[in-house]
Design a protein around this motif. Structure first.
Motif, PDB file in Angstrom:
ATOM      1  N   MET A   4       2.617  -2.626  -0.904  1.00  0.00           N
ATOM      2  CA  MET A   4       2.582  -1.544  -1.893  1.00  0.00           C
ATOM      3  C   MET A   4       1.374  -0.635  -1.663  1.00  0.00           C
ATOM      4  O   MET A   4       1.495   0.593  -1.724  1.00  0.00           O
ATOM      5  CB  MET A   4       2.543  -2.123  -3.307  1.00  0.00           C
ATOM      6  N   ARG A   5       0.236  -1.251  -1.386  1.00  0.00           N
ATOM      7  CA  ARG A   5      -0.959  -0.450  -1.087  1.00  0.00           C
ATOM      8  C   ARG A   5      -0.752   0.436   0.129  1.00  0.00           C
ATOM      9  O   ARG A   5      -1.130   1.604   0.140  1.00  0.00           O
ATOM     10  CB  ARG A   5      -2.168  -1.367  -0.868  1.00  0.00           C
ATOM     11  N   TYR A   6      -0.136  -0.140   1.163  1.00  0.00           N
ATOM     12  CA  TYR A   6       0.152   0.623   2.379  1.00  0.00           C
ATOM     13  C   TYR A   6       1.059   1.816   2.031  1.00  0.00           C
ATOM     14  O   TYR A   6       0.817   2.931   2.492  1.00  0.00           O
ATOM     15  CB  TYR A   6       0.815  -0.282   3.422  1.00  0.00           C
ATOM     16  N   ILE A  56       1.414   3.430  -0.777  1.00  0.00           N
ATOM     17  CA  ILE A  56       0.662   4.441  -1.522  1.00  0.00           C
ATOM     18  C   ILE A  56      -0.257   5.223  -0.592  1.00  0.00           C
ATOM     19  O   ILE A  56      -0.295   6.456  -0.626  1.00  0.00           O
ATOM     20  CB  ILE A  56      -0.124   3.790  -2.674  1.00  0.00           C
ATOM     21  N   GLU A  57      -0.987   4.504   0.254  1.00  0.00           N
ATOM     22  CA  GLU A  57      -1.918   5.154   1.183  1.00  0.00           C
ATOM     23  C   GLU A  57      -1.202   6.101   2.142  1.00  0.00           C
ATOM     24  O   GLU A  57      -1.749   7.143   2.513  1.00  0.00           O
ATOM     25  CB  GLU A  57      -2.683   4.107   1.986  1.00  0.00           C
ATOM     26  N   CYS A  87       4.803  -8.680   5.901  1.00  0.00           N
ATOM     27  CA  CYS A  87       3.574  -9.439   5.729  1.00  0.00           C
ATOM     28  C   CYS A  87       3.928 -10.907   5.936  1.00  0.00           C
ATOM     29  O   CYS A  87       4.636 -11.496   5.115  1.00  0.00           O
ATOM     30  CB  CYS A  87       2.995  -9.197   4.341  1.00  0.00           C
ATOM     31  N   ASP A 147       1.612  -6.931  -2.594  1.00  0.00           N
ATOM     32  CA  ASP A 147       0.574  -5.958  -2.933  1.00  0.00           C
ATOM     33  C   ASP A 147       0.066  -5.227  -1.687  1.00  0.00           C
ATOM     34  O   ASP A 147      -0.197  -4.024  -1.737  1.00  0.00           O
ATOM     35  CB  ASP A 147      -0.604  -6.626  -3.641  1.00  0.00           C
ATOM     36  N   LEU A 148      -0.082  -5.946  -0.571  1.00  0.00           N
ATOM     37  CA  LEU A 148      -0.517  -5.301   0.677  1.00  0.00           C
ATOM     38  C   LEU A 148       0.474  -4.213   1.084  1.00  0.00           C
ATOM     39  O   LEU A 148       0.083  -3.121   1.488  1.00  0.00           O
ATOM     40  CB  LEU A 148      -0.646  -6.328   1.808  1.00  0.00           C
ATOM     41  N   ARG A 193       0.508 -11.390  -3.625  1.00  0.00           N
ATOM     42  CA  ARG A 193      -0.576 -10.760  -2.868  1.00  0.00           C
ATOM     43  C   ARG A 193      -0.040 -10.083  -1.612  1.00  0.00           C
ATOM     44  O   ARG A 193      -0.469  -8.987  -1.249  1.00  0.00           O
ATOM     45  CB  ARG A 193      -1.647 -11.785  -2.508  1.00  0.00           C
TER      46      ARG A 193
END
Length: 128
Positions: free
Chosen positions: A74-76, A78-79, A36, A71-72, A68
């Motif tokens: 981490m979200r990726y 998980i998804e 990121c 977090d992007l 932040r």
């Protein structure tokens, strides 16, 4: 073995990126890379795009902050169903067996956090 996603937040990190990203590429256990970039103006994102095409690169238009940006990633993770996430600073690198040792240390537990000791570049002294 569960897949590993390495999340790297960059901001004007050209001087460190090659060592950082090459260390992940050279690891004994394969890991995917999510970068990121927080609006670098030193060519960091272009360098990553041209030299590390396998990396998932998100270009933020401005500096959204370290947390932040992580977090992007981490979200990726998980998804996409990654089993492990490794947060790696742009000015750091991993040793070839880092991921292998961490996964072994984690064992078969369902939940948990495992982190390596952060060392100074001479690899003999902990970085405090």
């Amino acid at each position: 073995m569960n897949r590993i996603l390495v999340v790297i937040v960059t901001y004007n990190g050209m001087r460190w990126l090659q060592r950082c990203l090459d260390s992940v590429r050279s690891a004994s256990v394969k890991a995917d890379v999510f970068v990121c970039d927080n609006g670098s103006d030193d060519g960091s994102a272009d360098f990553i795009e041209s030299h590390y095409p396998e990396a998932i690169l998100v270009r933020n238009g401005n500096n959204t902050g370290f947390a932040r940006a992580n977090d992007l990633g981490m979200r990726y993770a998980i998804e996409k169903g990654y089993g492990f996430v490794y947060l790696l600073n742009q000015d750091a690198w991993v040793l070839p067996d880092t991921f292998e040792r961490l996964v072994d240390a984690f064992g078969t537990g369902r939940w948990g956090i495992v982190s390596p000791m952060q060392m100074r570049p001479d690899l003999t002294t902990p970085d405090r």
